[in-house]
Scaffold this active site. Structure first.
Site, PDB file in Angstrom:
ATOM      1  N   GLY A  12       0.830  -1.210   0.000  1.00  0.00           N
ATOM      2  CA  GLY A  12       0.000   0.000   0.000  1.00  0.00           C
ATOM      3  C   GLY A  12       0.862   1.255   0.000  1.00  0.00           C
ATOM      4  N   ARG A  85      -1.942 -15.119  -9.378  1.00  0.00           N
ATOM      5  CA  ARG A  85      -3.247 -15.523  -9.914  1.00  0.00           C
ATOM      6  C   ARG A  85      -3.299 -15.260 -11.420  1.00  0.00           C
ATOM      7  NH1 ARG A  85      -7.922 -16.290  -7.028  1.00  0.00           N
ATOM      8  NH2 ARG A  85      -9.737 -16.542  -8.355  1.00  0.00           N
ATOM      9  N   ASP A 116       6.138  -5.574   5.891  1.00  0.00           N
ATOM     10  CA  ASP A 116       6.657  -6.916   6.156  1.00  0.00           C
ATOM     11  C   ASP A 116       6.197  -7.943   5.118  1.00  0.00           C
ATOM     12  OD1 ASP A 116       4.060  -6.792   7.061  1.00  0.00           O
ATOM     13  OD2 ASP A 116       4.433  -7.782   8.976  1.00  0.00           O
ATOM     14  N   THR A 139       4.928   1.929   5.923  1.00  0.00           N
ATOM     15  CA  THR A 139       3.530   1.532   6.089  1.00  0.00           C
ATOM     16  C   THR A 139       2.872   2.478   7.073  1.00  0.00           C
ATOM     17  OG1 THR A 139       2.004  -0.055   7.091  1.00  0.00           O
ATOM     18  CG2 THR A 139       4.275  -0.256   7.758  1.00  0.00           C
ATOM     19  N   ASP A 141       0.627   1.667   8.873  1.00  0.00           N
ATOM     20  CA  ASP A 141       0.263   0.856  10.046  1.00  0.00           C
ATOM     21  C   ASP A 141       1.363   0.841  11.111  1.00  0.00           C
ATOM     22  OD1 ASP A 141      -1.811   0.301   8.355  1.00  0.00           O
ATOM     23  OD2 ASP A 141      -1.197  -1.746   7.923  1.00  0.00           O
ATOM     24  N   ASP A 143       3.648  -1.287  11.590  1.00  0.00           N
ATOM     25  CA  ASP A 143       3.713  -2.602  12.225  1.00  0.00           C
ATOM     26  C   ASP A 143       4.914  -3.441  11.795  1.00  0.00           C
ATOM     27  OD1 ASP A 143       2.902  -3.030   9.652  1.00  0.00           O
ATOM     28  OD2 ASP A 143       1.222  -4.344  10.141  1.00  0.00           O
ATOM     29  N   ARG A 185      -4.758  -1.942   9.895  1.00  0.00           N
ATOM     30  CA  ARG A 185      -4.856  -3.395   9.717  1.00  0.00           C
ATOM     31  C   ARG A 185      -4.888  -4.067  11.079  1.00  0.00           C
ATOM     32  NH1 ARG A 185      -1.993  -5.364   4.491  1.00  0.00           N
ATOM     33  NH2 ARG A 185      -3.828  -4.450   3.564  1.00  0.00           N
TER      34      ARG A 185
HETATM   35  O1  F6P Z   1      -1.418  -1.632   5.143  1.00  0.00           O
HETATM   36  C1  F6P Z   1      -1.848  -0.359   4.834  1.00  0.00           C
HETATM   37  C2  F6P Z   1      -3.342  -0.298   4.736  1.00  0.00           C
HETATM   38  O2  F6P Z   1      -3.718   1.033   4.431  1.00  0.00           O
HETATM   39  C3  F6P Z   1      -4.084  -0.805   5.973  1.00  0.00           C
HETATM   40  O3  F6P Z   1      -4.097   0.126   7.017  1.00  0.00           O
HETATM   41  C4  F6P Z   1      -5.436  -1.113   5.381  1.00  0.00           C
HETATM   42  O4  F6P Z   1      -6.098  -2.100   6.135  1.00  0.00           O
HETATM   43  C5  F6P Z   1      -5.096  -1.628   4.018  1.00  0.00           C
HETATM   44  O5  F6P Z   1      -3.815  -1.126   3.689  1.00  0.00           O
HETATM   45  C6  F6P Z   1      -6.051  -1.222   2.937  1.00  0.00           C
HETATM   46  O6  F6P Z   1      -5.648  -1.850   1.773  1.00  0.00           O
HETATM   47  P1  F6P Z   1      -6.193  -1.494   0.345  1.00  0.00           P
HETATM   48  O7  F6P Z   1      -5.294  -0.438  -0.227  1.00  0.00           O
HETATM   49  O8  F6P Z   1      -6.079  -2.767  -0.397  1.00  0.00           O
HETATM   50  O9  F6P Z   1      -7.589  -0.993   0.472  1.00  0.00           O
END
Ligand code: F6P
Length: 360
Positions: A12, A85, A116, A139, A141, A143, A185
Site C-alpha cells: 500500500g 493468480r 513486512d 507503512t 500501520d 507494524d 490493519r
Molecule cells: O497496510 C496499509 C493499509 O492502508 C491498511 O491500514 C489497510 O487495512 C489496508 O492497507 C487497505 O488496503 P487497500 O489499499 O487494499 O484498500
C-alpha cells in the site's frame, strides 16, 4: 565501473515514498555515480516484457518531489509472484521471470520500499535469484518489526489527528458522540497515537479487548461532568461486541477491514441514548502531503540504504531506533507484526490522561 541499482515501491502507498525515491537516487547517483532504474508497480514491472522500468535522473528529482503523496513508481499490494493468480483463476510461480528481468537489466542490487508482507516476498526472490537486496520500511500501520517508525506512519497519524480536530467542534455543536474509524490493519498504532494527540475520550485498539459497558459508563461520566459530546477513535481491526472482525468485500474478491465504526456507533447509541455519527477515514490517511517527520525519515532511510549496499551489506532493512538509523537482518523484520504494547508508553499515556480504552 558504474553500477546499476533497481528501486521499487511495494504494498500500500503512503506519505513519504517519493521522498525515499528522491533520497536513494540522489545519493546513489550523486555520491557514488550509480545509475538508478525505477521499477514500476513493484515486482509487476519486472513481469512485463520488456520490463517496465525508467531511469531516474537525480536532477529531475528536486524538492518538489518530496511534497507529493503517493509513489511516482506506482505500487501493488495484491500480487505474490510465487503464487500469481492467472487469468484462468489458477496460481502460478512466476518468480523466475522476475529474476530473469533483474539479470537482463544488468542490475547489481535492488532496494525495495515495503512492509513486512512485501519484504517476505522480496527476500525470497533475492535469495532465489542471488540479488543483493536492502529493504526500507514503509507503512501507515507502523507494524514492521525492528523499527520504531516506518515511512508513512507520521503522516497518517497527522491526518487522523486533524480529523479529530475537525470532528470536535461539530460534535460539540450537535451534542453528539463521534466515532472515527482509522486504518492500521491488525495494529492499533495509528489509533492510539492520533487518539492521544487529537484529544479522544475513547480509544479502541485490537491489542486491548474492550467492553461496551465500559465505554458507555465513560460517556455517561463525561455527561455528568457537563460534557455534551465525546470523541471515539477505533482501529479498523477492532472486533465487534460479538467478537467478530468487520470486513468489506470487494467485487474483485478481496476483503479489507471496514465498518466497525458503524457497528460501534449503533451499539453506543443503544446503550447511552446518545446521537452518534461515524467517519471512516480510509485511504485519506495514505495520501496528501507527507509531514516533515516522514520526509526526514524517508531521506535518512534512503541515504542509509544506499550506504549499506555500497558497504556490501545485504539482506538487511534500515530501521529507526533511539533517534538514529540502524540496520537489522531482514529475517528479523519479517518475523511477525509489531503490535502496540498493551503496557507500552502510549497506552500508559492514554490511561494517565483518563482516556477510556474500554478495558476491564
Ligand atoms: O497496510 C496499509 C493499509 O492502508 C491498511 O491500514 C489497510 O487495512 C489496508 O492497507 C487497505 O488496503 P487497500 O489499499 O487494499 O484498500
Amino acid at each position: 565501473m558504474t553500477k546499476r541499482l533497481g528501486l521499487l515501491t511495494s504494498g500500500g502507498d503512503c506519505g513519504g515514498l517519493n521522498a525515499v525515491i528522491r533520497a536513494v537516487t540522489r545519493h546513489a547517483a550523486g555520491t557514488y555515480g550509480w545509475q538508478v532504474l525505477g521499477i514500476r508497480n513493484g515486482t509487476m514491472g519486472l513481469l512485463r516484457r520488456p520490463p517496465d522500468v525508467e531511469p531516474l535522473d537525480p536532477e529531475r528529482l528536486d524538492a518538489a518531489m518530496m511534497r507529493l503523496g503517493g509513489t511516482v513508481l506506482g505500487t501493488t499490494n495484491e500480487r505474490d509472484p510465487f503464487a500469481f493468480r492467472m487469468p484462468d483463476g489458477n496460481f502460478a510461480d512466476r518468480s523466475a521471470e522476475i529474476i530473469e528481468a533483474y539479470h537482463t537489466l544488468s542490475l547489481d542490487a535492488l532496494i525495495g520500499v515495503g512492509g513486512d508482507g512485501s519484504f517476505a516476498i522480496l527476500r525470497r526472490l533475492a535469495q532465489k535469484g542471488r540479488i543483493p537486496f536492502i529493504g526500507i520500511p514503509k507503512t501507515i500501520d507502523n507494524d514492521v518489526r525492528g523499527t520504531e517508525a516506518s515511512v508513512g506512519y507520521d503522516t497518517a497519524v497527522w491526518v487522523a489527528t486533524e480529523a479529530l480536530d475537525r470532528l470536535q467542534p461539530t460534535a460539540a455543536s450537535h451534542d453528539r458522540v463521534m466515532i472515527l474509524e482509522v486504518m492500521g490493519r491488525d495494529a492499533g498504532h495509528i489509533a492510539i497515537a492520533a487518539g492521544i494527540a487529537g484529544g479522544a475520550d475513547v480509544i479502541l485498539i485490537p491489542e486491548i479487548p474492550y467492553r461496551l459497558e465500559k465505554i458507555a459508563a465513560h460517556i455517561e461520566a463525561l455527561r455528568r461532568r457537563g460534557r455534551n459530546f465525546a470523541l471515539v477513535v477505533a482501529a479498523e481491526s477492532v472486533k465487534s461486541p460479538q467478537g467478530e472482525w468487520v470486513y468489506r468485500f470487494h467485487p474483485g474478491g478481496q476483503k479489507s477491514y471496514g465498518g466497525i465504526g458503524a457497528v460501534l456507533a449503533d451499539a453506543i447509541a443503544a446503550l447511552t441514548g446518545a446521537e452518534t455519527r461515524v467517519t471512516v477515514l480510509g485511504h485519506v490517511q495514505r495520501g496528501g502531503q507527507p509531514t516533515a517527520g516522514d520526509r526526514l525519515l524517508a531521506s535518512a532511510f534512503g541515504v542509509a540504504a544506499v550506504d549499506l549496499l555500497v558497504a556490501g551489506r545485504f539482506d538487511r532493512m534500515v530501521a529507526w531506533r533511539n533517534r538514529s538509523v540502524v540496520d537489522i537482518p531482514l529475517a528479523e523484520a519479517i518475523a511477525g507484526p509489531h503490535l502496540v504494547d498493551p503496557d507500552g508508553p502510549l497506552v500508559r499515556t492514554a490511561r494517565g490522561l483518563g482516556i477510556c480504552l474500554g478495558e476491564g
